[in-house]
Scaffold this active site. Structure first.
Site, mmCIF file in Angstrom:
data_model
loop_
_atom_site.group_PDB
_atom_site.id
_atom_site.type_symbol
_atom_site.label_atom_id
_atom_site.label_comp_id
_atom_site.label_asym_id
_atom_site.label_seq_id
_atom_site.Cartn_x
_atom_site.Cartn_y
_atom_site.Cartn_z
ATOM 1 N N LYS A 158 0.963 -1.378 -0.020
ATOM 2 C CA LYS A 158 -0.168 0.126 -0.100
ATOM 3 C C LYS A 158 0.669 1.289 0.242
ATOM 4 O O LYS A 158 0.371 2.015 -0.669
ATOM 5 C CB LYS A 158 -1.059 -0.030 0.979
ATOM 6 N N LYS A 203 -5.475 -9.766 -6.058
ATOM 7 C CA LYS A 203 -6.732 -10.063 -5.456
ATOM 8 C C LYS A 203 -7.358 -9.089 -5.286
ATOM 9 O O LYS A 203 -7.199 -8.170 -5.865
ATOM 10 C CB LYS A 203 -6.183 -10.426 -3.993
ATOM 11 N N LYS A 237 -11.361 -4.213 -3.298
ATOM 12 C CA LYS A 237 -12.905 -2.742 -2.593
ATOM 13 C C LYS A 237 -11.489 -1.616 -3.762
ATOM 14 O O LYS A 237 -12.593 -0.962 -4.358
ATOM 15 C CB LYS A 237 -12.580 -2.128 -1.959
HETATM 16 P P1 TYM Z 1 -10.629 -5.843 4.696
HETATM 17 O O1 TYM Z 1 -11.862 -4.729 5.126
HETATM 18 O O2 TYM Z 1 -9.851 -5.492 4.144
HETATM 19 O O3 TYM Z 1 -11.592 -7.392 4.438
HETATM 20 C C1 TYM Z 1 -11.950 -7.843 4.716
HETATM 21 C C2 TYM Z 1 -12.412 -9.725 5.257
HETATM 22 O O4 TYM Z 1 -12.541 -10.523 3.866
HETATM 23 C C3 TYM Z 1 -10.932 -10.381 3.396
HETATM 24 N N1 TYM Z 1 -10.795 -9.807 1.967
HETATM 25 C C4 TYM Z 1 -10.722 -11.527 0.894
HETATM 26 N N2 TYM Z 1 -10.616 -13.207 1.725
HETATM 27 C C5 TYM Z 1 -11.080 -14.091 -0.100
HETATM 28 N N3 TYM Z 1 -10.422 -13.093 -1.135
HETATM 29 C C6 TYM Z 1 -10.167 -12.160 -1.310
HETATM 30 N N4 TYM Z 1 -10.442 -10.959 -2.743
HETATM 31 C C7 TYM Z 1 -10.483 -11.015 -0.211
HETATM 32 N N5 TYM Z 1 -10.236 -9.589 0.255
HETATM 33 C C8 TYM Z 1 -10.355 -9.498 1.200
HETATM 34 C C9 TYM Z 1 -10.222 -10.141 4.581
HETATM 35 O O5 TYM Z 1 -8.837 -11.095 4.038
HETATM 36 C C10 TYM Z 1 -11.153 -9.690 5.585
HETATM 37 O O6 TYM Z 1 -10.158 -11.222 6.757
HETATM 38 N N6 TYM Z 1 -7.472 -4.929 8.118
HETATM 39 C C11 TYM Z 1 -8.797 -5.583 7.773
HETATM 40 C C12 TYM Z 1 -9.721 -5.182 8.622
HETATM 41 C C13 TYM Z 1 -9.334 -5.699 10.172
HETATM 42 C C14 TYM Z 1 -9.069 -6.580 10.862
HETATM 43 C C15 TYM Z 1 -9.586 -6.454 11.884
HETATM 44 C C16 TYM Z 1 -9.203 -7.958 10.624
HETATM 45 C C17 TYM Z 1 -9.260 -4.477 11.017
HETATM 46 N N7 TYM Z 1 -9.285 -5.237 12.317
HETATM 47 C C18 TYM Z 1 -9.280 -8.217 13.279
HETATM 48 C C19 TYM Z 1 -10.213 -9.536 11.108
HETATM 49 C C20 TYM Z 1 -8.996 -8.859 13.175
HETATM 50 C C21 TYM Z 1 -9.071 -5.815 6.420
HETATM 51 O O7 TYM Z 1 -7.994 -4.439 5.750
HETATM 52 O O8 TYM Z 1 -9.666 -6.097 6.146
#
Ligand code: TYM
Length: 332
Positions: free
Chosen positions: A110, A195, A198
């Protein structure tokens, strides 16, 4: 079993989020005590428009409820309403090492070449994520593959804090990531090496949970593929990332395995596989989109649900936060 996980309220909920994480959240609601949150504090680590963040936070809450998160079973809230997340992050900042954060692939991706211009929040982002789960003594954290490294970091921070300040006691539980066997990493429909995300500027790269049937069919029809027919078994997908991705999506949606899908479609071209995949997607996503559309405009109900979730979360967070302050010798 204490389950904790979060999602950033930036843009739409997409198929990667759903198959990689949210579906497991829904399942785990019946297996343990669950806390799910909108990571709105994480969202300010990247440039954002404040009014959009407010709207996206509400929309993401509605989307999670539409996917099956039940606020009678689970605690649903946004991070901002539970200040203990930010407080614990500061306490953990004393334990996290620069070298650990420097190794995070998401930070490297990023920030790109412009590290000097990246926000401090983007760098310390994983420490807040560690606070998110350690605050509640989470045992299980359902996430997609891309969050695995952040959770390993959370474990390292917990372990070092326990060692350095626990006086022989375990202040933080070491959380286990729960990553689905299929669909742990859903790829872009336009590029099998990126991947689904969003932040991809092309909407054709992802299936949003709110896409209508025509849009879904069109996105699948236009998805990048190769000219070969599907192989009869998994090994034949090696070196064909786009084909592997579409078959993986089919298997995950159907609740079967890649091998089972290839037994059914092996030898057939994408001309017959893509419409079948499109229809399966529409049948699984249409009910979610319908519920989402019914919920999204009732902002008063969404706000009330988040407030009530946050109140419960604040109570659960307090004992661990108090222990962490005390362990560090901070007078309260
Ligand atoms: P985020 O918002 O990017 O994504 C949310 C969840 O979706 C999963 N994910 C995917 N899984 C499979 N294929 C994909 N292409 C894909 N894109 C997203 C992510 O692995 C995630 O589980 N940092 C985290 C949010 C967060 C969090 C936490 C998660 C903040 N604090 C504590 C777990 C525990 C994030 O940006 O996820």
């Amino acid at each position: 079993m204490r389950v904790v996980s979060g999602i950033q309220p930036t843009g739409n909920l997409h198929l990667g989020n759903y198959l990689g994480a949210i579906r497991n959240w829904v399942k785990m609601q019946d297996q343990g005590e669950c806390l799910f949150f909108l990571a709105d504090l994480h969202a300010i680590s990247q440039p954002h428009v404040p009014a959009e963040l407010t709207a996206n936070t509400r929309e993401m809450a509605a989307a999670l409820i539409a996917c099956g998160i039940d606020t009678d079973k689970s605690i649903l809230f946004n991070q901002t309403q539970v200040p203990a997340h930010s407080q614990l992050q500061w306490l953990l900042n004393g334990t996290a090492r620069m070298g650990w954060l420097n190794r995070m692939t998401q930070w490297k991706d990023k920030a790109g070449k412009n590290r000097e211009g990246a926000s401090v929040a983007l760098f310390t982002y994983p420490v807040l994520q560690a606070a998110d789960v350690l605050l509640y003594q989470a045992t299980h954290v359902p996430v997609g593959e891309d969050q695995k490294q952040h959770l390993e970091l959370a474990r390292d921070i917990a372990q070092k804090f326990n060692n350095d300040f626990g006086n022989g006691e375990e202040i933080f539980t070491l959380p286990e990531p729960i990553i689905p066997p299929e669909a742990a990493r859903i790829m872009s429909l336009r590029d099998g090496s990126a991947k689904m995300s969003k932040s991809d500027p092309s909407d054709m790269s992802r299936i949003n949970l709110t896409d209508d049937a025509d849009t879904i069919m069109q996105k699948v029809r236009k998805a990048k593929t190769d000219p070969e027919p599907l192989p009869g078994e998994k090994d034949g997908l090696a070196g064909r990332p786009e084909a592997e991705n579409l078959v993986g999506i089919y298997a995950a949606l159907e609740g079967s395995s890649v091998d089972a899908v290839l037994t059914q479609f092996g030898g057939q071209g994408f001309g017959s596989f893509k419409p079948a995949l499109g229809e399966l997607l529409v049948s699984k996503l249409a009910p979610i989109a319908e519920r989402f559309n019914a919920l999204r405009s009732d902002t008063a109900a969404i706000d009330a649900a988040l407030q009530s979730g946050a109140e419960k979360a604040r109570k659960l967070a307090e004992p661990t936060l108090a222990r962490a302050y005390q362990a560090l010798g901070l007078l309260r």
